[in-house]
Design a protein around this motif. Structure first.
Motif, PDB file in Angstrom:
ATOM      1  N   UNK A   1       8.533  -7.597  -8.776  1.00  0.00           N
ATOM      2  CA  UNK A   1       9.212  -6.297  -8.874  1.00  0.00           C
ATOM      3  C   UNK A   1       8.710  -5.342  -7.799  1.00  0.00           C
ATOM      4  N   UNK A   2       7.418  -5.397  -7.501  1.00  0.00           N
ATOM      5  CA  UNK A   2       6.872  -4.571  -6.429  1.00  0.00           C
ATOM      6  C   UNK A   2       7.536  -4.915  -5.103  1.00  0.00           C
ATOM      7  N   UNK A   3       7.687  -6.210  -4.841  1.00  0.00           N
ATOM      8  CA  UNK A   3       8.333  -6.664  -3.602  1.00  0.00           C
ATOM      9  C   UNK A   3       9.771  -6.171  -3.543  1.00  0.00           C
ATOM     10  N   UNK A   4      10.504  -6.306  -4.655  1.00  0.00           N
ATOM     11  CA  UNK A   4      11.893  -5.823  -4.709  1.00  0.00           C
ATOM     12  C   UNK A   4      11.950  -4.311  -4.486  1.00  0.00           C
ATOM     13  N   UNK A   5      11.000  -3.590  -5.041  1.00  0.00           N
ATOM     14  CA  UNK A   5      10.969  -2.133  -4.891  1.00  0.00           C
ATOM     15  C   UNK A   5      10.785  -1.747  -3.437  1.00  0.00           C
TER      16      UNK A   5
ATOM     17  N   UNK B   1       5.525   2.400 -13.118  1.00  0.00           N
ATOM     18  CA  UNK B   1       6.869   1.959 -13.505  1.00  0.00           C
ATOM     19  C   UNK B   1       6.994   0.436 -13.373  1.00  0.00           C
ATOM     20  N   UNK B   2       6.446  -0.109 -12.284  1.00  0.00           N
ATOM     21  CA  UNK B   2       6.498  -1.553 -12.059  1.00  0.00           C
ATOM     22  C   UNK B   2       5.753  -2.292 -13.172  1.00  0.00           C
ATOM     23  N   UNK B   3       4.559  -1.821 -13.523  1.00  0.00           N
ATOM     24  CA  UNK B   3       3.781  -2.473 -14.590  1.00  0.00           C
ATOM     25  C   UNK B   3       4.552  -2.485 -15.905  1.00  0.00           C
TER      26      UNK B   3
ATOM     27  N   UNK C   1       0.790  -1.237   0.000  1.00  0.00           N
ATOM     28  CA  UNK C   1       0.000   0.000   0.000  1.00  0.00           C
ATOM     29  C   UNK C   1       0.823   1.289   0.000  1.00  0.00           C
ATOM     30  N   UNK C   2       2.095   1.207   0.366  1.00  0.00           N
ATOM     31  CA  UNK C   2       2.914   2.420   0.393  1.00  0.00           C
ATOM     32  C   UNK C   2       3.458   2.809  -0.979  1.00  0.00           C
ATOM     33  N   UNK C   3       3.320   1.938  -1.967  1.00  0.00           N
ATOM     34  CA  UNK C   3       3.766   2.294  -3.317  1.00  0.00           C
ATOM     35  C   UNK C   3       2.835   3.358  -3.883  1.00  0.00           C
ATOM     36  N   UNK C   4       3.421   4.372  -4.527  1.00  0.00           N
ATOM     37  CA  UNK C   4       2.589   5.433  -5.106  1.00  0.00           C
ATOM     38  C   UNK C   4       2.277   5.126  -6.571  1.00  0.00           C
ATOM     39  N   UNK C   5       1.453   5.972  -7.166  1.00  0.00           N
ATOM     40  CA  UNK C   5       0.992   5.727  -8.541  1.00  0.00           C
ATOM     41  C   UNK C   5       2.141   5.683  -9.542  1.00  0.00           C
TER      42      UNK C   5
END
Length: 191
Positions: A184-188, A154-156, A145-149
């Motif tokens: 990639x989200x997890x790595x980010x 970028x991840x997609x 949930x802390x990832x922003x738009x």
């Protein structure tokens, strides 16, 4: 009419932005920009709301100004623009594309879809592809949930599976890959 449809869409966008949603699926659009639509989408951008938008179905390169398709062609940082591919991983001939304007592709051929009055049927186009990308974006947001738009966009794109058939049709050169996007989200998040 087209104007009634646009007015309804703008009202829906305003409602979603006022509710501070995380993600808006925009399976629609058209060849003409609308000042009020742009204003609402800029507010969404300011609030950090991701907008997943259909590239459109006019068989056109929307990088060319005369072929612009909105909201995809507004160029806002929070808009992810989606084209459609078939089971052979080829872009649908009806789909709009663009190496600068379109981010990635997703399944869009003969997708089981909801119809009015509780019915279902099969539809084809970038609107169907957009829903898949919105679903993966929502999955990422629910897990991280802390990832922003901007990060999710970028991840997609960066996790898209490269396909030679899509290499010059969108900026990522690939198609949606949910598993890679989650990794990639997890790595980010974990750095």
């Amino acid at each position: 009419s087209g104007q009634d449809n646009l007015n309804s869409t703008i009202n829906a966008l305003k409602y979603a932005v006022d509710q501070n949603v995380d993600i808006i699926n925009y399976s629609g659009g058209g060849p003409e920009p609308a000042l009020e639509e742009l204003r609402v989408l800029k507010l969404a951008e300011k609030k950090g709301i991701l907008v997943v938008a259909a590239a459109g179905n006019e068989e056109a390169n929307i990088d060319i100004k005369n072929n612009a398709y909105y909201p995809a062609s507004y160029g806002l940082s929070n808009i992810v623009t989606v084209t459609a591919h078939d089971q052979s991983l080829k872009m649908l001939s009806s789909s709009n594309y663009g190496q600068k304007s379109v981010d990635l592709a997703a399944p869009g051929y003969s997708i089981r879809s909801a119809f009015p009055s509780g019915r279902a049927g099969y539809l084809t186009g970038t609107s169907q592809a957009t829903a898949f990308v919105t679903g993966v974006a929502a999955l990422i947001k629910s897990q991280y949930p802390d990832l922003d738009s901007i990060q999710i966009k970028k991840i997609l794109s960066n996790s898209a599976r490269q396909e030679i058939t899509l290499s010059n049709k969108c900026s990522s050169g690939g198609r949606l890959n949910a598993a890679s996007a989650l990794n990639l989200a997890k790595e980010t998040v974990e750095g």
